[in-house]
Design a protein around this motif. Structure first.
Motif, PDB file in Angstrom:
ATOM      1  N   TYR A 273       0.822  -1.214   0.000  1.00  0.00           N
ATOM      2  CA  TYR A 273       0.000   0.000   0.000  1.00  0.00           C
ATOM      3  C   TYR A 273       0.857   1.265   0.000  1.00  0.00           C
ATOM      4  CZ  TYR A 273      -3.046   3.675   1.767  1.00  0.00           C
ATOM      5  OH  TYR A 273      -3.718   4.858   1.923  1.00  0.00           O
ATOM      6  N   LEU A 274       1.904   1.265   0.839  1.00  0.00           N
ATOM      7  CA  LEU A 274       2.777   2.443   0.915  1.00  0.00           C
ATOM      8  C   LEU A 274       3.832   2.465  -0.185  1.00  0.00           C
ATOM      9  CD1 LEU A 274       3.375   2.540   4.777  1.00  0.00           C
ATOM     10  CD2 LEU A 274       1.864   4.034   3.446  1.00  0.00           C
ATOM     11  N   GLN A 275       3.957   1.333  -0.910  1.00  0.00           N
ATOM     12  CA  GLN A 275       4.954   1.206  -1.975  1.00  0.00           C
ATOM     13  C   GLN A 275       6.355   1.531  -1.440  1.00  0.00           C
ATOM     14  OE1 GLN A 275       3.604   3.625  -5.281  1.00  0.00           O
ATOM     15  NE2 GLN A 275       2.094   2.092  -5.884  1.00  0.00           N
ATOM     16  N   THR A 276       6.665   0.907  -0.294  1.00  0.00           N
ATOM     17  CA  THR A 276       7.944   1.198   0.354  1.00  0.00           C
ATOM     18  C   THR A 276       9.139   0.757  -0.489  1.00  0.00           C
ATOM     19  OG1 THR A 276       7.701  -0.886   1.561  1.00  0.00           O
ATOM     20  CG2 THR A 276       6.978   1.124   2.678  1.00  0.00           C
ATOM     21  N   ARG A 277       8.961  -0.290  -1.297  1.00  0.00           N
ATOM     22  CA  ARG A 277      10.080  -0.732  -2.131  1.00  0.00           C
ATOM     23  C   ARG A 277      10.524   0.377  -3.074  1.00  0.00           C
ATOM     24  NH1 ARG A 277      11.797  -5.819  -3.746  1.00  0.00           N
ATOM     25  NH2 ARG A 277       9.915  -6.772  -2.863  1.00  0.00           N
ATOM     26  N   GLN A 278       9.558   1.158  -3.573  1.00  0.00           N
ATOM     27  CA  GLN A 278       9.900   2.255  -4.479  1.00  0.00           C
ATOM     28  C   GLN A 278      10.084   3.576  -3.738  1.00  0.00           C
ATOM     29  OE1 GLN A 278       7.057   0.400  -4.829  1.00  0.00           O
ATOM     30  NE2 GLN A 278       7.729  -1.015  -6.424  1.00  0.00           N
ATOM     31  N   GLN A 279       9.273   3.798  -2.676  1.00  0.00           N
ATOM     32  CA  GLN A 279       9.245   5.103  -2.022  1.00  0.00           C
ATOM     33  C   GLN A 279      10.255   5.232  -0.873  1.00  0.00           C
ATOM     34  OE1 GLN A 279       7.303   7.561  -3.038  1.00  0.00           O
ATOM     35  NE2 GLN A 279       5.843   6.554  -4.384  1.00  0.00           N
ATOM     36  N   ALA A 280      10.523   4.130  -0.169  1.00  0.00           N
ATOM     37  CA  ALA A 280      11.404   4.204   1.016  1.00  0.00           C
ATOM     38  C   ALA A 280      12.117   2.865   1.157  1.00  0.00           C
ATOM     39  CB  ALA A 280      10.583   4.529   2.269  1.00  0.00           C
ATOM     40  N   ARG A 281      13.192   2.684   0.436  1.00  0.00           N
ATOM     41  CA  ARG A 281      13.847   1.373   0.367  1.00  0.00           C
ATOM     42  C   ARG A 281      14.439   0.940   1.699  1.00  0.00           C
ATOM     43  NH1 ARG A 281      17.019   1.445  -5.498  1.00  0.00           N
ATOM     44  NH2 ARG A 281      15.137   1.704  -6.790  1.00  0.00           N
ATOM     45  N   ALA A 286      13.876  -2.834   6.474  1.00  0.00           N
ATOM     46  CA  ALA A 286      13.663  -3.036   7.914  1.00  0.00           C
ATOM     47  C   ALA A 286      12.326  -3.739   8.161  1.00  0.00           C
ATOM     48  CB  ALA A 286      13.695  -1.692   8.640  1.00  0.00           C
ATOM     49  N   ILE A 287      11.298  -3.355   7.438  1.00  0.00           N
ATOM     50  CA  ILE A 287       9.976  -3.983   7.593  1.00  0.00           C
ATOM     51  C   ILE A 287      10.040  -5.459   7.227  1.00  0.00           C
ATOM     52  CG2 ILE A 287       7.625  -4.024   6.681  1.00  0.00           C
ATOM     53  CD1 ILE A 287       7.807  -0.971   6.412  1.00  0.00           C
ATOM     54  N   VAL A 288      10.693  -5.767   6.121  1.00  0.00           N
ATOM     55  CA  VAL A 288      10.804  -7.162   5.686  1.00  0.00           C
ATOM     56  C   VAL A 288      11.565  -7.989   6.717  1.00  0.00           C
ATOM     57  CG1 VAL A 288      11.821  -8.682   3.940  1.00  0.00           C
ATOM     58  CG2 VAL A 288      10.598  -6.608   3.238  1.00  0.00           C
ATOM     59  N   ALA A 289      12.655  -7.437   7.254  1.00  0.00           N
ATOM     60  CA  ALA A 289      13.451  -8.166   8.241  1.00  0.00           C
ATOM     61  C   ALA A 289      12.648  -8.444   9.509  1.00  0.00           C
ATOM     62  CB  ALA A 289      14.715  -7.376   8.565  1.00  0.00           C
ATOM     63  N   LEU A 290      11.929  -7.440  10.008  1.00  0.00           N
ATOM     64  CA  LEU A 290      11.149  -7.625  11.231  1.00  0.00           C
ATOM     65  C   LEU A 290       9.955  -8.557  11.000  1.00  0.00           C
ATOM     66  CD1 LEU A 290      11.250  -3.984  12.608  1.00  0.00           C
ATOM     67  CD2 LEU A 290      12.311  -6.006  13.634  1.00  0.00           C
ATOM     68  N   ALA A 291       9.377  -8.506   9.800  1.00  0.00           N
ATOM     69  CA  ALA A 291       8.282  -9.428   9.484  1.00  0.00           C
ATOM     70  C   ALA A 291       8.784 -10.871   9.467  1.00  0.00           C
ATOM     71  CB  ALA A 291       7.660  -9.067   8.140  1.00  0.00           C
ATOM     72  N   LEU A 320       8.105  -3.911  14.598  1.00  0.00           N
ATOM     73  CA  LEU A 320       7.566  -3.854  13.232  1.00  0.00           C
ATOM     74  C   LEU A 320       6.502  -2.766  13.109  1.00  0.00           C
ATOM     75  CD1 LEU A 320       7.283  -5.016  10.368  1.00  0.00           C
ATOM     76  CD2 LEU A 320       5.679  -6.699  11.300  1.00  0.00           C
ATOM     77  N   LEU A 321       5.610  -2.693  14.092  1.00  0.00           N
ATOM     78  CA  LEU A 321       4.571  -1.664  14.058  1.00  0.00           C
ATOM     79  C   LEU A 321       5.185  -0.266  14.088  1.00  0.00           C
ATOM     80  CD1 LEU A 321       1.891  -3.162  16.472  1.00  0.00           C
ATOM     81  CD2 LEU A 321       1.938  -3.241  13.981  1.00  0.00           C
ATOM     82  N   LEU A 322       6.192  -0.072  14.945  1.00  0.00           N
ATOM     83  CA  LEU A 322       6.833   1.241  15.040  1.00  0.00           C
ATOM     84  C   LEU A 322       7.546   1.605  13.735  1.00  0.00           C
ATOM     85  CD1 LEU A 322       8.319   1.080  18.667  1.00  0.00           C
ATOM     86  CD2 LEU A 322       6.312   2.364  17.873  1.00  0.00           C
ATOM     87  N   VAL A 323       8.218   0.627  13.129  1.00  0.00           N
ATOM     88  CA  VAL A 323       8.931   0.903  11.880  1.00  0.00           C
ATOM     89  C   VAL A 323       7.941   1.226  10.762  1.00  0.00           C
ATOM     90  CG1 VAL A 323      10.346  -0.161  10.080  1.00  0.00           C
ATOM     91  CG2 VAL A 323      10.981  -0.407  12.476  1.00  0.00           C
ATOM     92  N   GLN A 324       6.838   0.486  10.714  1.00  0.00           N
ATOM     93  CA  GLN A 324       5.825   0.779   9.685  1.00  0.00           C
ATOM     94  C   GLN A 324       5.239   2.170   9.879  1.00  0.00           C
ATOM     95  OE1 GLN A 324       3.984  -3.572   8.547  1.00  0.00           O
ATOM     96  NE2 GLN A 324       3.307  -2.612  10.387  1.00  0.00           N
ATOM     97  N   LEU A 325       4.960   2.517  11.131  1.00  0.00           N
ATOM     98  CA  LEU A 325       4.421   3.844  11.404  1.00  0.00           C
ATOM     99  C   LEU A 325       5.449   4.920  11.063  1.00  0.00           C
ATOM    100  CD1 LEU A 325       2.103   5.527  12.461  1.00  0.00           C
ATOM    101  CD2 LEU A 325       2.995   5.217  14.777  1.00  0.00           C
TER     102      LEU A 325
END
Length: 596
Positions: A273-281, A286-291, A320-325
Motif C-alpha cells: 500500500y505504501l509502496q515502500t520498495r519504491q518510495q522508502a527502500r 527493515a519492515i521485511v526483516a522484522l516481518a 515492526l509496528l513502530l517501523v511501519q508507522l
C-alpha cells in the motif's frame, strides 16, 4: 519516660505503614456493591512456585502465607508459578440473592474455582481455555459462576490459576447481579455481532474488489482483515464458544499462530500500500526483516511452546509496528497522500489499544468506551484503511485517466502527423504517377489526361490550343557513341533547358517516352505558339552538348506543331497523331527544325 515512648511510637508508625501489606482484605458486602463490582482489591494471593499444592494444602496454610492483591486486575504475565486467589462475599441484605462471579479472561489455561462455606469446600469447577467448554455451567466465552447466598451468609471462594507453559493472562474478577450480567451479555452480543459483521463484510467486499480490479492490494488487505478477525474471535473466546468448543488445544494453537500471521499480513499489505520498495527502500528492508523475525515465532507455537512464541513475537511485532508507522510518517511528510491515511488509521488503533491497556491497569475507569476501546479503535482503523484504499483507487483512476488523456493527445498528434505524412506520400505517389522519373517532367499518362481535359475546355470556351511534339535528333547514335548513362544525363539536361522556356501556368511540358517530348500551349495564337516552340527547341541546341553523330556536331531537336482547329475529332490521340506526322516532316526535311 521519653526513651520508652519514642521506640513505641516508631514501632506503631512502622506497623501502620506496613498494615496494608499483610492485613487481610475486607469481605465483599453485597449491600455496599454496585451492579458490577470489581473484586481485585478484595482478593488475596498465594504463589505456588512448583505448582504442587492441593486444595487441602492451601486451606491448611496460615494467613501469613497469603498477601493482599493491590491491583484491580490480576496479571501474573510470564510466570511459571501456579497462583491461588481467595476472597469472601457477605450477603448482608435482607433476602437471598444470586450473584454471577466472572473470571473475565477467555485465555487463562487452567482455572479451578472452589466454593467454601464455613471454611469447607462445597462445590468445585474445573475450567479454562485448555479444557472443553462443557466443563462450565454456563456456556459463555469466559468462565462465569453462579453464587447463591442466604441472608446473612458469608461464602468464600478459592481459585487456582495454572499455566500450560508459563504465560498467564490478565484476569479481572468481577461480581455482577444477574440483571447486570444479562445486560452485559446482550450488549456484547450486539456490539461484537455488529463488529464482526462489519469486518466480515469489509473482508468480502475487498475480496470482490480484488477479483474485479485484479489489484492485489485489496486481496492483501482482505488477508490482513482475515488474520485479525481470526485472532480476535479466538482472543475474546468467541471461537471456543461457537466454532470449536470441543477442541481446546486447537484453540490455543490458532491463537499462537494468528498473532505472527497478523504481523506478517500487515507488513505485506503496508509495503504494497505504501509502496515502500519504491518510495522508502531502507524502511522497506527493515519492515521485511522484522516481518521475517515475527514469522519465526510460529515455530515454538507448532511445538506447543506458546509462551516462547509470544516472547518472540511481541518485541519483533512491536518493533515492526513502530517501523511501519515511522515509514508512513516519513512518506506523509514527503507529501505521499496514501501515507497520511495510514498514519490516521494507526493513530486510531493505537489510542484504542492504549485505552484498553490503561483500563486493565486501573488508570482509566471501566465503562462502555474503555471496555470496547480496542474494538472501537480497530474498527476506525479498518474503516480508515478502507477509505484509504478507495482514495488510492480513485487517485490511480485519475492518474490513469490523465495518462489516457495524454495518450489520446499523443495519439491524436501522431494520427495527424501520420495523416499529413500519408497525404504527402499520396501526393508524392500521385506526383510520381504523372511524372517522368528521369526528367521530372509530366509523363505520357498525364499528357492523355491533360490533353483531353484542355481540348474539351478550349472547345467549349472557343479558345486556341497548340501542341508541339519534339524529338532529339539521331539520339540512337548518341547512345551508341556515348552510352546509355550519358544519354540519360543528356535527356535530363535537355528537359531542364526546355522547362526553363515553359513559363506560363497554362503551358505544359511532357516526356512522352524515350527521346520524345511534347509542349501543350493553351490560349495562344499561331505566331506566338510557333515562337514559343522555337525558343524551346533553341534552348536545347544552345546547350552545345557534343554529338559526333549529328550534322550540327551538337545535340539538336526537331519539332512538329499542330492546332486544335485542324482536328476533325478533337481527342488526345488525334492530337498526338497529327503532331507526330508534323514531326516526321521536320525529320524528313533535314532535322533541327520546326514543321507544321
Amino acid at each position: 519516660m521519653t526513651a520508652r515512648v519514642l521506640p513505641r511510637f516508631l514501632l506503631a508508625c512502622l506497623v501502620w505503614l506496613a498494615w496494608p501489606a499483610w492485613a487481610q482484605p475486607d469481605a465483599v458486602r453485597l449491600s455496599q456493591t454496585e451492579a458490577r463490582q470489581p473484586l481485585g482489591l478484595f482478593l488475596e494471593l498465594l504463589e505456588d512456585p512448583e505448582g504442587r499444592l492441593t486444595l487441602d494444602d492451601v486451606l491448611s496454610r496460615p494467613d501469613a502465607d497469603w498477601r493482599p492483591n493491590t491491583t484491580e486486575v490480576l496479571n501474573f504475565s510470564f510466570s511459571t508459578s501456579t497462583w491461588w486467589v481467595r476472597g469472601r462475599v457477605v450477603n448482608d441484605t435482607e433476602g437471598p440473592t444470586t450473584r454471577v462471579l466472572e473470571a473475565a479472561s477467555a485465555l487463562q489455561d487452567e482455572l479451578d474455582l472452589h466454593l467454601l462455606r464455613e471454611g469447607r469446600p462445597v462445590r468445585s469447577w474445573h475450567t479454562g481455555d485448555r479444557r472443553a467448554l462443557d466443563s462450565r455451567d454456563l456456556v459463555y466465552r469466559y468462565p462465569v459462576f453462579a453464587l447463591t447466598l442466604a441472608p446473612g451468609e458469608t461464602v468464600g471462594f478459592i481459585a487456582r490459576l495454572g499455566s500450560h507453559d508459563g504465560l498467564h493472562e490478565a484476569v479481572p474478577f468481577v461480581l455482577r447481579t444477574q440483571r447486570s450480567f444479562l445486560d452485559h451479555v446482550q450488549r456484547e452480543t450486539m456490539v461484537f455481532g455488529a463488529y464482526y459483521g462489519g469486518l466480515l463484510a469489509l473482508l468480502l467486499y475487498n475480496l470482490l474488489l480484488s477479483a474485479i480490479t485484479r489489484d492485489r492490494v485489496f486481496l492483501l488487505y482482505a488477508i490482513y482483515l482475515g488474520t485479525y478477525l481470526l485472532w480476535n474471535v479466538t482472543f475474546l473466546g468467541y471461537g471456543q464458544q461457537h466454532l470449536w468448543p470441543d477442541h481446546p488445544d486447537f484453540n490455543n494453537q490458532i491463537l499462537a499462530l494468528s498473532i505472527p500471521a497478523i504481523f506478517i499480513a500487515l507488513a505485506v499489505f503496508s509495503c504494497n500500500y505504501l509502496q515502500t520498495r519504491q518510495q522508502a527502500r531502507r524502511w522497506h528492508r527493515a519492515i521485511v526483516a522484522l516481518a521475517a523475525l515475527s514469522g519465526l515465532a510460529v515455530l515454538p507455537a507448532l511445538l506447543d511452546h506458546y509462551a516462547l512464541s509470544i516472547l518472540m513475537v511481541l518485541p519483533a511485532g512491536g518493533a515492526l509496528l513502530l517501523v511501519q508507522l515511522a515509514a508512513a510518517l516519513h512518506l506523509a511528510v514527503r507529501g505521499y497522500r496514501p501515507a497520511r491515511f495510514y498514519v490516521l488509521a494507526w493513530t486510531a488503533l493505537a489510542l484504542g489499544a492504549l485505552a484498553t491497556f490503561l483500563k486493565v491497569f486501573g488508570v482509566l475507569p471501566s465503562n462502555v468506551w474503555t471496555e470496547y476501546s480496542l474494538n472501537i479503535g480497530s474498527a476506525i482503523e479498518f474503516i480508515l484503511l478502507a477509505l484509504a484504499l478507495a482514495d488510492k483507487m480513485n487517485t490511480l483512476k485519475a492518474e490513469k485517466l490523465a495518462v489516457q488523456r495524454q495518450a489520446a493527445v499523443e495519439l491524436e498528434r501522431q494520427v495527424a502527423q501520420r495523416t499529413h505524412e500519408l497525404a504527402a506520400a499520396n501526393e508524392r505517389l500521385q506526383q510520381a504517377s504523372i511524372t517522368d522519373e528521369l526528367t521530372g517532367l509530366y509523363n505520357r499518362r498525364y499528357f492523355n489526361l491533360i490533353a483531353t481535359r484542355e481540348l474539351n475546355r478550349c472547345r467549349r470556351e472557343g479558345r486556341p490550343l497548340a501542341m508541339a511534339m519534339l524529338d532529339v535528333d539521331r539520339f540512337k547514335a548518341y547512345n551508341d557513341r556515348y552510352g546509355h548513362s550519358q544519354g540519360d544525363q543528356a535527356l535530363a539536361a535537355l528537359a531542364r533547358a526546355m522547362d526553363s522556356q515553359v513559363n506560363r501556368a497554362t503551358d505544359y511540358l511532357f516526356r512522352l517516352g524515350g527521346e520524345e517530348f511534347a509542349v501543350l500551349l493553351i490560349g495562344v495564337g499561331h505566331d506566338e505558339a510557333r515562337q514559343h516552340v522555337e525558343r524551346v527547341r533553341r534552348a536545347v541546341s544552345d546547350l552545345q552538348l557534343l554529338h559526333d553523330g549529328s550534322e550540327r556536331g551538337v545535340v539538336t531537336m526537331s519539332a512538329g506543331l499542330v492546332w486544335r482547329e485542324t482536328l476533325s475529332d478533337p481527342s488526345a490521340d488525334q492530337l498526338y497523331v497529327l503532331a507526330d506526322e508534323a514531326l516526321y516532316r521536320a525529320k524528313a526535311a533535314g532535322r533541327d527544325r520546326l514543321s507544321e
